[in-house]
Design a protein around this motif. Structure first.
Motif, PDB file in Angstrom:
ATOM      1  N   SER A 328      -5.719   6.777  -1.030  1.00  0.00           N
ATOM      2  CA  SER A 328      -4.883   7.106   0.120  1.00  0.00           C
ATOM      3  C   SER A 328      -3.463   7.470  -0.272  1.00  0.00           C
ATOM      4  O   SER A 328      -2.724   8.031   0.547  1.00  0.00           O
ATOM      5  CB  SER A 328      -4.855   5.915   1.095  1.00  0.00           C
ATOM      6  N   SER A 329      -3.054   7.185  -1.515  1.00  0.00           N
ATOM      7  CA  SER A 329      -1.652   7.379  -1.896  1.00  0.00           C
ATOM      8  C   SER A 329      -1.212   8.822  -1.742  1.00  0.00           C
ATOM      9  O   SER A 329      -0.097   9.098  -1.305  1.00  0.00           O
ATOM     10  CB  SER A 329      -1.431   6.918  -3.345  1.00  0.00           C
ATOM     11  N   ARG A 330      -2.091   9.777  -2.073  1.00  0.00           N
ATOM     12  CA  ARG A 330      -1.690  11.181  -2.009  1.00  0.00           C
ATOM     13  C   ARG A 330      -1.487  11.656  -0.581  1.00  0.00           C
ATOM     14  O   ARG A 330      -0.588  12.458  -0.297  1.00  0.00           O
ATOM     15  CB  ARG A 330      -2.712  12.061  -2.733  1.00  0.00           C
ATOM     16  N   ILE A 331      -2.297  11.147   0.365  1.00  0.00           N
ATOM     17  CA  ILE A 331      -2.130  11.524   1.764  1.00  0.00           C
ATOM     18  C   ILE A 331      -0.886  10.863   2.348  1.00  0.00           C
ATOM     19  O   ILE A 331      -0.094  11.506   3.054  1.00  0.00           O
ATOM     20  CB  ILE A 331      -3.384  11.152   2.578  1.00  0.00           C
ATOM     21  N   ILE A 332      -0.693   9.595   2.054  1.00  0.00           N
ATOM     22  CA  ILE A 332       0.488   8.890   2.548  1.00  0.00           C
ATOM     23  C   ILE A 332       1.751   9.519   1.992  1.00  0.00           C
ATOM     24  O   ILE A 332       2.750   9.702   2.706  1.00  0.00           O
ATOM     25  CB  ILE A 332       0.410   7.387   2.186  1.00  0.00           C
TER      26      ILE A 332
END
Length: 384
Positions: A328-332
């Motif tokens: 999820s880090s890339r979307i956040i």
């Protein structure tokens, strides 16, 4: 027109619309600049394939003995990735492959052949493209670190690690790969942090290569495709959505009198929708359906990106990964940079009323596009 200026592009371009389109955007941008951009992949003859398989067995056996729980984690990852790929419909898979063959024209070369062209004067640079080519939760093929080419010809263009930290068993491989670059442009802040922990190679954060092309170029790319005439919600999930997510989308459909268009994935959970159409298509249809949608609901990074480019009302849900490596880090990171954190429906509830400051979004987008193009232009020009 630049003559005999070839650039090799090594990246993901299969089985995923975002992967295909970030590759297309890079290739298209470079060709507009007058370069010959070749999408490359490594091919194997029968003997080489046996060697690769033997090396993989040794790699996994060694890590299984040295790192507790490695083998079970690897098998779980392998099983889940295979299952997730199987969610893509056969028609969608065929549409994607046709686009790749016609538009990207990938060329398969052996390692020896890759090394040979890398020494030629007409090949001025090789690009390790974007997407999760450096996803360190799995074994990384040396081609994605461009280890067949001289260090002076290697360019890193927004690769993603996919995870927040490098597993112990992959740290040495990743460190060696990173140190083969003179400078590295990564897609997420977490990527800069990872590199800083492993080596001293200078870094810069840039946005995804699909931003190399502006909104008018993307609209032109998809202008020949017709979409449903009635208002619709474009639904694109790479993993099975949760029941709560489906329930929220159904509520949105009823509240806004819109039909649900489910694209290229046929999850059983979709049977809950009362007004539904299933569509399969190629990357042009994917972009056109986002362009004309009333709403977008997704767990996809690139569906979120194209929603931003096209000024769409969108909601990004946490991806329900089958494996234990959350990504999820890339979307956040993306949503935070655009001050769109409220688009991330972590609680599972879609807000009834919302608004987006598109002027601010466009300013951020244009600034990031300038940085991205400047980085790529400078890296190539100093090798020309």
């Amino acid at each position: 027109m630049l003559m005999n200026k070839d650039i090799g592009l090594v990246t993901y371009y299969k089985e995923n619309y975002g992967s295909i389109l970030q590759c297309y955007a890079t290739k298209n941008y470079l060709e507009q600049k007058g370069y010959n951009c070749h999408v490359l992949y490594e091919k194997y003859d029968a003997r080489q394939l046996r060697v690769v398989r033997a090396k993989n067995i040794i790699f996994h056996a060694y890590n299984s003995l040295r790192y507790k729980g490695y083998f079970s984690q690897y098998m779980e990852m392998r099983k889940s990735m295979k299952k997730e790929k199987g969610y893509l419909t056969r028609r969608a898979y065929d549409f994607q492959n046709k686009f790749v063959e016609d538009m990207l024209k990938p060329q398969g070369l052996t390692w020896k052949e890759l090394h040979s062209i890398a020494t030629r004067d007409d090949y001025i640079a090789f690009i390790a493209g974007s997407d999760q080519i450096w996803n360190a939760s799995i074994h990384i093929n040396p081609i994605y670190f461009l280890q067949f080419a001289p260090k002076c010809k290697r360019i890193a263009l927004a690769p993603s690690f996919g995870i927040n930290s490098i597993p112990t068993y992959n740290k040495k491989t990743v460190k060696v790969g990173l140190e083969g670059f003179e400078r590295i442009a990564v897609r997420e802040q977490t990527g800069e942090e990872i590199i800083g922990q492993l080596c001293k190679v200078p870094t810069i954060q840039v946005t995804d290569p699909v931003f190399l092309l502006d909104v008018n170029q993307w609209k032109s790319f998809a202008e020949s495709v017709n979409t449903p005439s009635k208002p619709y919600i474009f639904v694109h999930f790479l993993s099975e959505p949760s029941k709560d997510t489906i329930y929220e989308i159904e509520k949105l459909s009823n509240r806004t009198s819109t039909e649900v268009v489910c694209f290229s994935y046929g999850y059983k959970e979709y049977s809950i929708f009362s007004k539904i159409t299933h569509l399969d298509g190629d990357p042009q249809e994917y972009v056109s359906l986002i362009r004309d949608a009333s709403y977008i609901c997704t767990d996809s990074f690139h569906s979120s990106v194209f929603s931003i480019i096209m000024h769409k009302r969108f909601y990004t849900f946490p991806r329900q990964h089958l494996h234990k490596s959350p990504q999820s880090s890339r979307i956040i990171d993306l949503l935070t940079r655009y001050d769109l954190e409220d688009r991330y429906v972590k609680s599972g509830m879609i807000p009834e009323e919302d608004s987006i400051n598109w002027n601010a979004v466009d300013t951020t987008m244009e600034n990031e596009r300038i940085v991205l193009r400047k980085y790529l232009d400078e890296e190539i020009e100093r090798r020309s």
